[in-house]
Design an enzyme around this catalytic site. Structure first.
Site, PDB file in Angstrom:
ATOM      1  N   ASP A 149       0.814  -1.226   0.000  1.00 26.03           N
ATOM      2  CA  ASP A 149       0.000   0.000   0.000  1.00 26.03           C
ATOM      3  C   ASP A 149       0.840   1.266   0.000  1.00 26.03           C
ATOM      4  O   ASP A 149       0.440   2.290   0.540  1.00 26.03           O
ATOM      5  CB  ASP A 149      -0.942   0.020   1.224  1.00 26.03           C
ATOM      6  CG  ASP A 149      -1.702  -1.280   1.393  1.00 26.03           C
ATOM      7  OD1 ASP A 149      -2.273  -1.739   0.391  1.00 26.03           O
ATOM      8  OD2 ASP A 149      -1.706  -1.847   2.496  1.00 26.03           O
ATOM      9  N   HIS A 188      -3.901  -2.212  -6.920  1.00 23.73           N
ATOM     10  CA  HIS A 188      -3.209  -1.003  -7.370  1.00 23.73           C
ATOM     11  C   HIS A 188      -4.230  -0.036  -7.948  1.00 23.73           C
ATOM     12  O   HIS A 188      -4.961  -0.383  -8.858  1.00 23.73           O
ATOM     13  CB  HIS A 188      -2.151  -1.351  -8.429  1.00 23.73           C
ATOM     14  CG  HIS A 188      -1.056  -2.211  -7.892  1.00 23.73           C
ATOM     15  ND1 HIS A 188      -0.127  -2.828  -8.695  1.00 23.73           N
ATOM     16  CD2 HIS A 188      -0.735  -2.559  -6.625  1.00 23.73           C
ATOM     17  CE1 HIS A 188       0.714  -3.516  -7.933  1.00 23.73           C
ATOM     18  NE2 HIS A 188       0.354  -3.368  -6.686  1.00 23.73           N
ATOM     19  N   LYS A 204       2.937  10.098  -0.749  1.00 24.45           N
ATOM     20  CA  LYS A 204       1.984  10.618   0.246  1.00 24.45           C
ATOM     21  C   LYS A 204       2.618  11.550   1.281  1.00 24.45           C
ATOM     22  O   LYS A 204       2.215  11.562   2.439  1.00 24.45           O
ATOM     23  CB  LYS A 204       1.268   9.444   0.937  1.00 24.45           C
ATOM     24  CG  LYS A 204       0.384   8.653  -0.020  1.00 24.45           C
ATOM     25  CD  LYS A 204      -0.443   7.587   0.674  1.00 24.45           C
ATOM     26  CE  LYS A 204      -1.906   7.953   0.725  1.00 24.45           C
ATOM     27  NZ  LYS A 204      -2.769   6.796   1.038  1.00 24.45           N
TER      28      LYS A 204
END
Length: 442
Positions: A26, A54, A348
């Site tokens: 992830d 994905h 992220k």
């Protein structure tokens, strides 16, 4: 002299570029693969099955891939599912159907997908057994492994037990296939008497799939050999799962059943090691884990909740909430030892935008003694205490940044800290959902 040209060392013509998860999965590999797939000629999957998830966003359409390589969206590339992948055919065709309905990206996918004839098949009974095994673990030990119940473990068990069936079996003589299939089903029924099986129904279904599959099937070894040794080609390999879920190097037994580290590329595609080129590790700017198992930097508090909430940390395949915590660099360094990353994609980063302090795990100790390396034993890992380095947060949005220089100085400092600790350069930094939000550093 005759043969002297043979004795001159020959450099590989084309090398494969590999994208691997460096934590517990992830990490946003799909986004990195999608970026690199833009100019790839071939995009390959080498292990795992539809336990992978994905997500790729193109033209604001969100595609979800489980078995198909993310590169299947590139109309000019061939997608290849290698021999190390275990394939659930209903899953494959359903996934294609679902994504076709979302947008134009998948049109004509069957003309650009190749499947190795040596890949093993996942049957419905493998999936049913997966569910039963998880139930049994829950009853016996009070904890399950947290599998995706997609039949991956049981299919790899069949492969290792040498009673599995492969793509080449399905597309040759169906009568012979049927006999072997009935024997395998029988084998599982003996082991799990309360297994619900519709053998005739599944065979009927498989017969239909065999016809749709036949045009896609190829000799994978020959296919890869030609690609590697022919005219100039860009070949990309997309890892599924991640280093700490590897059957050999992961947090066993809370792992998947395949090698999701770099060795799986050679065995899962039939590629000699000398043809492996750049290996990119995908690292999320914090750490997450789905399901059970030790997680040293987990934050079971408002920080963990903030990361979970801001990062929308929910599993693509299972819909489970992911456990969240600080970036664990001991763990990533261990992944680097196994994989030898050429560079890192840090994803992220924007999720950390609101934090005033950011911690990074830099050392483990057990009972006050420092641990020199990442422990193999899970009972030890559950007991480690983590030493953190606290870095100042930047407390502003990074989402509009498109160059490294546009990031706040403290965000730059965070990236440099990671590079220095790992002694690996960060090549991309992700600050949002789209393709454009991957900042390239060099």
């Amino acid at each position: 002299a005759p043969g002297s040209s043979l004795r001159a060392p020959k450099e590989p013509q084309n090398k494969v570029t590999v994208v691997l998860g460096a934590q517990w999965g992830d990490e946003g590999k799909g986004k990195v693969v999608d970026l690199l797939a833009l100019d790839a000629d071939i995009v390959c999957r080498c292990q795992g099955g539809n336990n992978a998830g994905h997500t790729v966003v193109v033209d604001s359409v969100e595609y979800d891939f489980h078995l198909l390589p993310s590169g299947v969206l590139n109309k000019n590339a061939v997608s290849f599912i290698g021999n190390g992948v275990v394939i659930h055919l209903p899953g494959l065709f359903e996934e294609a159907q679902k994504n076709l309905q979302k947008g134009k990206g998948l049109q004509g996918w069957e003309t650009r997908l190749k499947i190795s004839d040596r890949a093993h098949l996942v049957f419905n009974f493998h999936q049913a057994v997966d569910g039963i095994q998880e139930q049994q673990r829950q009853q016996q030990e009070g904890k399950n492994l947290g599998t995706t119940k997609k039949g991956i473990g049981p299919a790899y068990s069949s492969k290792a037990a040498r009673n599995g069936l492969r793509v080449c079996d399905l597309v040759s003589d169906f009568k012979v296939f049927e006999g072997k299939f009935r024997m395998l089903a029988e084998h599982f029924l003996t082991m799990y008497p309360n297994l619900k099986l519709d053998v005739d129904g599944e065979l009927e279904q498989l017969k239909g799939y065999a016809e749709r599959l036949r045009p896609l099937v190829t000799d994978g070894v020959y296919f890869m050999h030609k690609a590697l040794n022919g005219p100039n080609k860009k070949i990309l390999v997309e890892g599924a799962n991640a280093a700490l879920l590897d059957i050999d190097f992961g947090t066993y037994p809370f792992v998947t059943s395949s090698n999701c580290t770099v060795g799986g590329v050679c065995t899962g595609l039939g590629v000699p090691p000398s043809y492996v080129g750049r290996v990119y590790g995908v690292v999320k700017a914090y750490t997450t884990r789905v399901g059970v198992g030790a997680f040293p930097t987990e934050q079971d508090d408002e920080t963990g909740e903030l990361l979970q909430c801001r990062g929308r940390e929910v599993g693509v395949t299972t819909g489970r909430k992911r456990r969240c915590g600080w970036l664990d660099l001991i763990l990533v360094r261990y992944a680097h030892m196994v994989n030898g990353f050429s560079a890192i994609a840090l994803t992220k980063l924007d999720i950390l935008d609101t934090l005033s302090d950011i911690k990074v795990g830099v050392a483990y100790s057990v009972d006050g003694k420092p641990l020199p390396s990442f422990p193999a034993n899970m009972d030890v890992l559950t007991r480690v205490s983590v030493e953190y380095e606290t870095l100042p947060g930047w407390c502003c949005s990074t989402e509009s940044a498109r160059r490294f220089e546009e990031l706040p100085p403290r965000a730059q400092q965070y990236i440099r800290f990671i590079e220095n600790f790992l002694q690996v350069p960060v090549k991309w930094v992700g600050v949002g959902k789209s393709r454009e939000s991957m900042i390239k550093l060099f």
